[in-house]
Scaffold this active site. Sequence first.
Site, PDB file in Angstrom:
ATOM      1  N   ASP A  66      -0.603  -6.260   4.254  1.00 53.99           N
ATOM      2  CA  ASP A  66      -1.635  -5.987   5.270  1.00 53.99           C
ATOM      3  C   ASP A  66      -3.002  -5.808   4.641  1.00 53.99           C
ATOM      4  OD1 ASP A  66       0.046  -5.964   7.531  1.00 53.99           O
ATOM      5  OD2 ASP A  66       0.624  -3.884   7.161  1.00 53.99           O
ATOM      6  N   ASP A  77       0.200  -6.307  -2.100  1.00 53.51           N
ATOM      7  CA  ASP A  77       0.410  -5.728  -0.783  1.00 53.51           C
ATOM      8  C   ASP A  77       0.229  -6.847   0.262  1.00 53.51           C
ATOM      9  OD1 ASP A  77       0.296  -3.659   1.311  1.00 53.51           O
ATOM     10  OD2 ASP A  77      -1.827  -4.187   1.397  1.00 53.51           O
TER      11      ASP A  77
HETATM   12  P1  TMP Z   1       0.878  -1.683   3.621  1.00 59.86           P
HETATM   13  O1  TMP Z   1       0.925  -3.007   4.315  1.00 59.86           O
HETATM   14  O2  TMP Z   1      -0.463  -1.368   3.058  1.00 59.86           O
HETATM   15  O3  TMP Z   1       1.961  -1.573   2.626  1.00 59.86           O
HETATM   16  O4  TMP Z   1       1.118  -0.536   4.666  1.00 59.86           O
HETATM   17  C1  TMP Z   1       1.554  -0.686   5.957  1.00 59.86           C
HETATM   18  C2  TMP Z   1       0.617  -0.050   6.904  1.00 59.86           C
HETATM   19  O5  TMP Z   1       1.279   0.146   8.157  1.00 59.86           O
HETATM   20  C3  TMP Z   1       0.130   1.305   6.485  1.00 59.86           C
HETATM   21  O6  TMP Z   1      -1.288   1.285   6.474  1.00 59.86           O
HETATM   22  C4  TMP Z   1       0.603   2.241   7.575  1.00 59.86           C
HETATM   23  C5  TMP Z   1       0.781   1.324   8.748  1.00 59.86           C
HETATM   24  N1  TMP Z   1       1.662   1.792   9.825  1.00 59.86           N
HETATM   25  C6  TMP Z   1       1.363   1.414  11.123  1.00 59.86           C
HETATM   26  O7  TMP Z   1       0.359   0.728  11.356  1.00 59.86           O
HETATM   27  N2  TMP Z   1       2.168   1.821  12.147  1.00 59.86           N
HETATM   28  C7  TMP Z   1       3.279   2.585  11.926  1.00 59.86           C
HETATM   29  O8  TMP Z   1       4.004   2.913  12.883  1.00 59.86           O
HETATM   30  C8  TMP Z   1       3.564   2.986  10.582  1.00 59.86           C
HETATM   31  C9  TMP Z   1       4.762   3.835  10.311  1.00 59.86           C
HETATM   32  C10 TMP Z   1       2.745   2.556   9.565  1.00 59.86           C
END
Ligand code: TMP
Length: 294
Positions: free
Chosen positions: A48, A46
């Site tokens: 973030d 992943d």
């Molecule tokens: P990931 O990096 O763990 O795959 O997930 C991306 C993250 O982004 C998840 O925790 C949800 C977040 N997110 C936002 O911060 N803002 C948004 O507008 C959306 C749709 C998701």
Amino acid sequence: MKTLSSIEDIPELCKENVYIKDKESLLKNINKIIAEGNKKLQILTDFDHTLTRHDVDGKPVLTSFGMFKECPSVPQKYKDDETKLANKYKPIEVDADMSIEVKVKHMKDWYMASHNLMKGLKFPRNELMDVGHKMVGCFRKGVNDLISWSERHQVPVLVFSAGLGECVVAALQAAKFLLPNVKVISNFLAMDENDNIVGIQGEIIHTYNKNETAIKHTEYYGMVKERNNVLLMGDNIGDAGMAEGMEHCDVVIKIGFLGRNTEANLQNYVCTFDIVVVNEHTMDIANAILKLVL
Ligand code: TMP
């Protein structure tokens, strides 16, 4: 080739902030990965708060959506509305009690609403590159070693993100991590000829549908067809499913980085990941395992 006789042979796994569900099975899997070597291995991670840290100097590290909001030309109205959505849905995403099934419905609503907010905005291409450079210091200590190891030993790395693809790419590029063996699967924006955002490309990827459905038919899938061992890293429970459906993968070692709501989530994380590391800012465990492979 080295064979481990005990998990304790890896000092990084013996620290106080490391939790292991089943030491015997982990030992067996690490030994298999070591025995089968680099040619059978792939790394699935992943972005973030997995490649990046949760916090730097006590301040939360920007997520990929946060990077977009950091661009000066992005209108305040979008920033406010996105924050409102995140305040509503983020607690749902990390809720320790809600079922995945119920969460999925909420995630779909969140992503649709979020992408709708972006429609019509001008994509801040140059500003995003500047923000990408600011992210260089936010990666976990040791990500550079992991990436150079993977390049040296030709092990494919998939950065699988439910965030914003353009932002993930900007940060990886700025850190010089976007090497030929490193691929990104994420939500990439669709834009018109004037760089106005018109939507997203393909299906939405959210935290709880990150799996092989999104990987199939990609360049990455072609690279890993013969690679049955996976080192997986994530910070959300949903990340643990990133390799699901890759029928040819028989060993997936899952490392979970827990950095929020640690007490409430620990039990769930330990049930879901093979190794859980709490409030950690390094890649030491992954690097210690990789070092044994070659
Ligand atoms: P990931 O990096 O763990 O795959 O997930 C991306 C993250 O982004 C998840 O925790 C949800 C977040 N997110 C936002 O911060 N803002 C948004 O507008 C959306 C749709 C998701």
